[in-house]
Structure formats: structure tokens, C-alpha cells
Design an enzyme around this catalytic site. Structure first.
Site, PDB file in Angstrom:
ATOM      1  N   ARG A   1       8.493 -14.542 -39.156  1.00 44.29           N
ATOM      2  CA  ARG A   1       9.110 -15.841 -39.338  1.00 44.29           C
ATOM      3  C   ARG A   1       8.243 -17.047 -39.678  1.00 44.29           C
ATOM      4  NH1 ARG A   1      12.950 -16.193 -34.176  1.00 44.29           N
ATOM      5  NH2 ARG A   1      10.960 -16.332 -33.079  1.00 44.29           N
TER       6      ARG A   1
ATOM      7  N   ASP B   1      11.598  -4.203 -33.919  1.00 47.21           N
ATOM      8  CA  ASP B   1      12.593  -4.980 -33.184  1.00 47.21           C
ATOM      9  C   ASP B   1      13.114  -4.137 -32.036  1.00 47.21           C
ATOM     10  OD1 ASP B   1      14.183  -7.670 -33.391  1.00 47.21           O
ATOM     11  OD2 ASP B   1      15.624  -6.149 -32.786  1.00 47.21           O
TER      12      ASP B   1
ATOM     13  N   TYR C   1      23.256  -7.281 -26.102  1.00 46.95           N
ATOM     14  CA  TYR C   1      23.706  -7.233 -27.509  1.00 46.95           C
ATOM     15  C   TYR C   1      24.764  -6.158 -27.720  1.00 46.95           C
ATOM     16  CZ  TYR C   1      19.745 -10.215 -28.666  1.00 46.95           C
ATOM     17  OH  TYR C   1      18.864 -11.264 -28.736  1.00 46.95           O
TER      18      TYR C   1
ATOM     19  N   ARG D   1       8.712 -10.097 -47.248  1.00 46.27           N
ATOM     20  CA  ARG D   1      10.033  -9.652 -46.840  1.00 46.27           C
ATOM     21  C   ARG D   1      11.103  -9.861 -47.919  1.00 46.27           C
ATOM     22  NH1 ARG D   1      12.705  -9.821 -42.313  1.00 46.27           N
ATOM     23  NH2 ARG D   1      14.378  -9.440 -43.766  1.00 46.27           N
TER      24      ARG D   1
ATOM     25  N   ARG E   1       6.161 -13.016 -30.885  1.00 47.98           N
ATOM     26  CA  ARG E   1       6.707 -13.307 -32.214  1.00 47.98           C
ATOM     27  C   ARG E   1       5.666 -13.928 -33.147  1.00 47.98           C
ATOM     28  NH1 ARG E   1      12.227 -13.167 -33.108  1.00 47.98           N
ATOM     29  NH2 ARG E   1      13.281 -12.021 -31.489  1.00 47.98           N
TER      30      ARG E   1
HETATM   31  O1  1CP Z   1       5.338 -10.703 -33.496  1.00 43.84           O
HETATM   32  C1  1CP Z   1       6.398 -10.221 -33.088  1.00 43.84           C
HETATM   33  O2  1CP Z   1       6.713 -10.330 -31.875  1.00 43.84           O
HETATM   34  C2  1CP Z   1       7.294  -9.552 -34.075  1.00 43.84           C
HETATM   35  C3  1CP Z   1       7.996  -8.324 -33.649  1.00 43.84           C
HETATM   36  C4  1CP Z   1       9.336  -8.583 -32.960  1.00 43.84           C
HETATM   37  C5  1CP Z   1       9.593  -8.473 -31.594  1.00 43.84           C
HETATM   38  C6  1CP Z   1       8.580  -8.249 -30.479  1.00 43.84           C
HETATM   39  C7  1CP Z   1      10.567  -8.843 -33.600  1.00 43.84           C
HETATM   40  C8  1CP Z   1      10.768  -9.036 -35.038  1.00 43.84           C
HETATM   41  N1  1CP Z   1      11.548  -8.837 -32.657  1.00 43.84           N
HETATM   42  C9  1CP Z   1      10.986  -8.630 -31.423  1.00 43.84           C
HETATM   43  C10 1CP Z   1      11.662  -8.500 -30.140  1.00 43.84           C
HETATM   44  C11 1CP Z   1      13.030  -9.039 -29.975  1.00 43.84           C
HETATM   45  N2  1CP Z   1      14.108  -8.927 -30.803  1.00 43.84           N
HETATM   46  C12 1CP Z   1      13.450  -9.721 -28.804  1.00 43.84           C
HETATM   47  C13 1CP Z   1      12.574  -9.960 -27.623  1.00 43.84           C
HETATM   48  C14 1CP Z   1      11.640 -11.102 -27.891  1.00 43.84           C
HETATM   49  C15 1CP Z   1      12.239 -12.482 -27.783  1.00 43.84           C
HETATM   50  O3  1CP Z   1      12.882 -12.770 -26.757  1.00 43.84           O
HETATM   51  O4  1CP Z   1      12.021 -13.273 -28.708  1.00 43.84           O
HETATM   52  C16 1CP Z   1      14.794 -10.057 -28.972  1.00 43.84           C
HETATM   53  C17 1CP Z   1      15.668 -10.804 -27.995  1.00 43.84           C
HETATM   54  C18 1CP Z   1      15.215  -9.563 -30.230  1.00 43.84           C
HETATM   55  C19 1CP Z   1      16.557  -9.641 -30.829  1.00 43.84           C
HETATM   56  C20 1CP Z   1      16.503 -10.370 -32.123  1.00 43.84           C
HETATM   57  N3  1CP Z   1      16.061  -9.801 -33.272  1.00 43.84           N
HETATM   58  C21 1CP Z   1      16.793 -11.729 -32.378  1.00 43.84           C
HETATM   59  C22 1CP Z   1      17.289 -12.764 -31.359  1.00 43.84           C
HETATM   60  C23 1CP Z   1      18.761 -13.025 -31.523  1.00 43.84           C
HETATM   61  C24 1CP Z   1      19.310 -13.915 -30.428  1.00 43.84           C
HETATM   62  O5  1CP Z   1      20.027 -13.411 -29.547  1.00 43.84           O
HETATM   63  O6  1CP Z   1      18.992 -15.112 -30.425  1.00 43.84           O
HETATM   64  C25 1CP Z   1      16.531 -11.965 -33.721  1.00 43.84           C
HETATM   65  C26 1CP Z   1      16.699 -13.249 -34.497  1.00 43.84           C
HETATM   66  C27 1CP Z   1      16.064 -10.721 -34.280  1.00 43.84           C
HETATM   67  C28 1CP Z   1      15.585 -10.474 -35.651  1.00 43.84           C
HETATM   68  C29 1CP Z   1      14.121 -10.425 -35.789  1.00 43.84           C
HETATM   69  N4  1CP Z   1      13.276  -9.604 -35.073  1.00 43.84           N
HETATM   70  C30 1CP Z   1      11.975  -9.772 -35.490  1.00 43.84           C
HETATM   71  C31 1CP Z   1      12.014 -10.753 -36.542  1.00 43.84           C
HETATM   72  C32 1CP Z   1      10.808 -11.210 -37.326  1.00 43.84           C
HETATM   73  C33 1CP Z   1      13.349 -11.154 -36.697  1.00 43.84           C
HETATM   74  C34 1CP Z   1      13.889 -12.193 -37.684  1.00 43.84           C
HETATM   75  C35 1CP Z   1      14.566 -11.508 -38.796  1.00 43.84           C
HETATM   76  C36 1CP Z   1      13.979 -11.745 -40.132  1.00 43.84           C
HETATM   77  O7  1CP Z   1      12.804 -12.102 -40.325  1.00 43.84           O
HETATM   78  O8  1CP Z   1      14.755 -11.531 -41.112  1.00 43.84           O
END
Ligand code: 1CP
Length: 355
Positions: A30, A75, A153, A39, A26
Site C-alpha cells: 500500500r 494475507d 470475516y 500490482r 503492513r
Molecule cells: O507488510 C505486510 O504486512 C503485508 C502483508 C499483509 C499482512 C500481514 C497483508 C497484505 N495483509 C496482512 C494481514 C491482514 N489482512 C490483517 C492483519 C493485519 C492488520 O490488522 O492490519 C487483516 C485484518 C487483513 C484483512 C485485510 N486484507 C484487510 C482489512 C479489511 C478490514 O477489515 O478493514 C485488507 C484491506 C486486506 C487486503 C490487503 N492485504 C494486504 C494488502 C497489501 C492489502 C490491500 C489490498 C491491495 O493492495 O490491493
């Protein structure tokens, strides 16, 4: 320097480069002000499917921190959106599905979609833009969600704490579970394939929520599908989960994983003792310590580096993703510290020697 000599790829091959490679799960998104600025006005999944935007966001942390790898900005649910599944990412919450997949009929409906038919054009274009920019010094890591974490999910309909519905399906209707997980494996495999074909040098399979499973359920209902997700992917594989200590050896996927990601709960020397000499370890700075005073964090990073020497090779990372409120300057400082550490000249520490 050919890309194969990049520290990340050497560590994945079991070698110990001069400096320990470092990147952060990540790292894109963020925590970066330049990301939040880009964004504004664009929904998360639309950003993922706009090649120029996804490419630029992928490159931001590489430029800022000098990390040893990019991680593709996307994602785990993006391939489901490409399959036509009604999913949105809600700000501050995560992936939400309009129609949760809970019954045998729901599973029939979704698995009727052919994973080979996904239009991955936008993904491939974004990866090509990133790889062209990174050149032959910094590899790009592609990624996908493991079938269980995606199902956590999809069956629930959104984020949940204990993923009860997905875990229940394994036991109430194992046939439906296996069909769903097998289909999700093919979806993630298609996503990985597209990133690899467009130039990603390695891939990471995220099974973030696997730690909610018992070892027996992990082995019987999950590991075979995770192995299928990376089947035929012609690139090194990193396999990551949170809370997988009780079945860490299974995370090797019978030798298919070149590296296993370890969370912050298990010291890396102990992880290496369980994993054996044929796999690289990745991890495991406690994300909570990113907000600690620098001397405290520095001592922790040095301890992680020292314990990582018990493994055949080590990729430094956090034990889970960068928290949104993390100070990016702290991440840059960690990269500088790791790159200044002459890891190679220090003899490996036997497992357990730190206790
Ligand atoms: O640098 C990076 O890793 C960015 C790319 C990335 C990756 C590898 C994003 C962007 N998401 C992910 C994978 C991802 N998505 C995982 C596995 C990694 C981890 O465990 O952290 C998971 C569980 C998700 C699902 C997801 N997508 C969540 C978690 C929800 C929960 O159950 O708590 C969230 C908040 C997202 C949204 C998301 N994905 C990525 C970003 C930057 C965001 C935030 C949304 C935004 O900026 O508006």
C-alpha cells in the site's frame, strides 16, 4: 553473522541487542509506490500466489527502509483460498466471502475440508525466494490470522465494525463456534508451518479484531484456539491484537508467545508491568503520528523507546499497520532514529516511572 544473532531474533529470545530491532506491520504494500506499480493489473490474491511477485513485494520495504525483518507478503485469507473457499480481496474494502458461514450446516460444510490437504507450494516457493535474498542478516517473519479475526470475516461475509455475528455465534451455538474456530486454527497452523518449513525465522499471529471481545469471551472462546494455531510451530511467536489492553496478560497464551504486540493506546511500560518479565513487547508508535511534524513524531518515538526499556526486550513497531497514505520517507527516518539510539547502554526504566 549467523541469523540467530540478528537483533529481532535476539529480542524475541529475551535479549537486548545493541540496537532495538524495528519493522512495521503492513510495511509491504500500500504505502510504497514501487508496490503500487508492480500490482497494476494483478488481483491481490493472485499476487499473493505468484511466488516471484510475492517475494519481490516482501523485499521492497527491506531494501528501502533497512528494517530488521521482512514480513511475508500475503494475507490472512490466503490459506482459506487454498482450501477452496470462495474469497476475494476487494480493493479499498478487504476480504469478501461469497458464502458467509453462519449456521451449523455452514460450519459442517466448511470444516469437512481437511486443512492438511492445502497445497502450499506457491507459498513455500515465495518464502524460499525471499529467504535466499535476505541471506543470513535479515530474518523473515511468517504470519497467519488468529481464528477469531478470520471468523470475524467469514461469519460476517466481509469486513465489519463490531464483528457481531461471530461474537453472537459463541453464545447462540458454542458447539458450532468451537468447531469453526478449531478448524480455522488448523488452517492457520498449516499456513504457518509452510512458511516456517521454507525458511521463515519467526511467526506473527494477527488477532487484529480481538479487542471487540470481552475478557471473559476472549478467555473462554478465543485464546485456546489461538494457542492451537501456533501449537507445534518450531519458531518464536509474536502475538498481536488491537485494543487488547483489558486482557493483555492472556495474549501471552500461557507462555507460548515470545512477544506480545501492543497497540498505541497502552504505554509500553504499563504493558510490561502487566505482561511480566518473561515476554518481549512489540510496538507501539501511534500510526496517526506518522503525519505529524517530525519533531513531534521524533519525541513520540523516543518516548516509545524509553518506555520499552521497562520490558525484558523490545521490538519497535507501530501500534497497528502502516496507513496507505503514510509517507514512506517518514518510515525510513524512524528506522534511522531507532538504529542511532544506543538503547542497550541505558538502564531499564521501572514500570510507571514515566507517568
Ligand atoms: O507488510 C505486510 O504486512 C503485508 C502483508 C499483509 C499482512 C500481514 C497483508 C497484505 N495483509 C496482512 C494481514 C491482514 N489482512 C490483517 C492483519 C493485519 C492488520 O490488522 O492490519 C487483516 C485484518 C487483513 C484483512 C485485510 N486484507 C484487510 C482489512 C479489511 C478490514 O477489515 O478493514 C485488507 C484491506 C486486506 C487486503 C490487503 N492485504 C494486504 C494488502 C497489501 C492489502 C490491500 C489490498 C491491495 O493492495 O490491493
Amino acid at each position: 553473522m549467523p541469523l540467530d544473532d540478528a537483533p529481532l531474533l535476539r529480542a524475541l529470545a529475551g535479549d537486548r541487542p545493541e540496537t532495538t530491532p524495528v519493522w512495521f506491520m503492513r510495511q509491504a504494500g500500500r504505502s510504497l509506490p514501487e508496490y503500487r506499480e508492480l500490482r497494476v493489473g494483478t488481483r491481490m490474491l493472485d499476487a499473493c500466489l505468484t511466488p516471484e511477485l510475492a517475494a519481490e513485494i516482501t523485499l521492497q520495504p527491506v531494501r528501502r527502509h533497512g528494517v530488521d525483518a521482512g514480513i511475508f507478503f500475503s494475507d490472512i485469507v490466503v490459506p482459506l483460498r487454498l482450501a477452496g473457499v470462495d474469497v476475494e480481496i476487494e480493493p479499498g474494502r478487504g476480504p469478501v466471502f461469497a458464502e458467509p458461514v453462519r449456521t451449523a450446516a455452514d460450519v459442517d460444510r466448511i470444516t469437512a475440508i481437511d486443512p492438511a490437504g492445502l497445497d502450499t507450494t506457491a507459498i513455500a516457493e515465495a518464502v524460499r525466494l525471499v529467504v535466499a535474498e535476505l541471506g543470513d542478516t535479515t530474518p523473515l517473519i511468517g504470519f497467519a490470522g488468529a481464528p477469531f479475526t478470520l471468523a470475524a470475516y467469514l461469519v460476517e461475509g466481509g469486513p465489519s465494525k463490531e464483528h457481531l455475528r461471530a461474537r453472537a455465534m459463541m453464545h447462540t451455538d458454542p458447539g458450532s463456534w468451537n468447531r469453526l474456530a478449531g478448524w480455522l486454527a488448523r488452517i492457520s497452523c498449516t499456513f504457518l508451518d509452510a512458511q516456517r518449513a521454507a525458511g521463515a525465522s519467526a511467526v506473527q499471529l494477527f488477532d487484529s479484531w480481538a479487542g471487540s471481545l470481552s475478557p471473559a469471551d476472549y478467555r473462554a472462546f478465543v485464546a485456546p484456539h489461538s494457542a492451537a494455531a501456533v501449537d507445534g510451530i518450531d519458531a518464536p511467536v509474536i502475538h498481536f491484537g488491537v485494543g487488547t489492553g483489558p486482557f493483555l496478560a492472556d495474549m501471552r497464551l500461557h507462555g507460548r508467545a515470545d512477544a506480545v504486540g501492543v497497540d498505541w493506546r497502552l504505554p509500553l511500560d504499563e504493558a510490561a508491568a502487566v505482561l511480566g518479565p518473561d515476554v518481549t513487547v512489540q510496538g507501539n508508535i501511534d500510526p496517526a503520528l506518522l503525519s505529524a511534524p517530525w519533531p513531534v513524531l521524533e519525541a513520540h518515538v523516543r518516548d516509545v523507546l524509553a518506555r520499552g526499556r521497562a520490558a525484558r526486550a523490545h521490538i519497535l513497531n507501530l501500534g497497528h499497520g502502516v496507513p496507505p497514505e503514510a509517507d514512506p520517507a517518514v518510515l525510513t527516518r524512524i528506522v534511522e532514529l531507532v538504529h542511532a539510539d544506543a538503547g542497550r547502554t541505558v538502564a531499564p526504566v521501572p514500570a510507571g516511572a514515566h507517568r
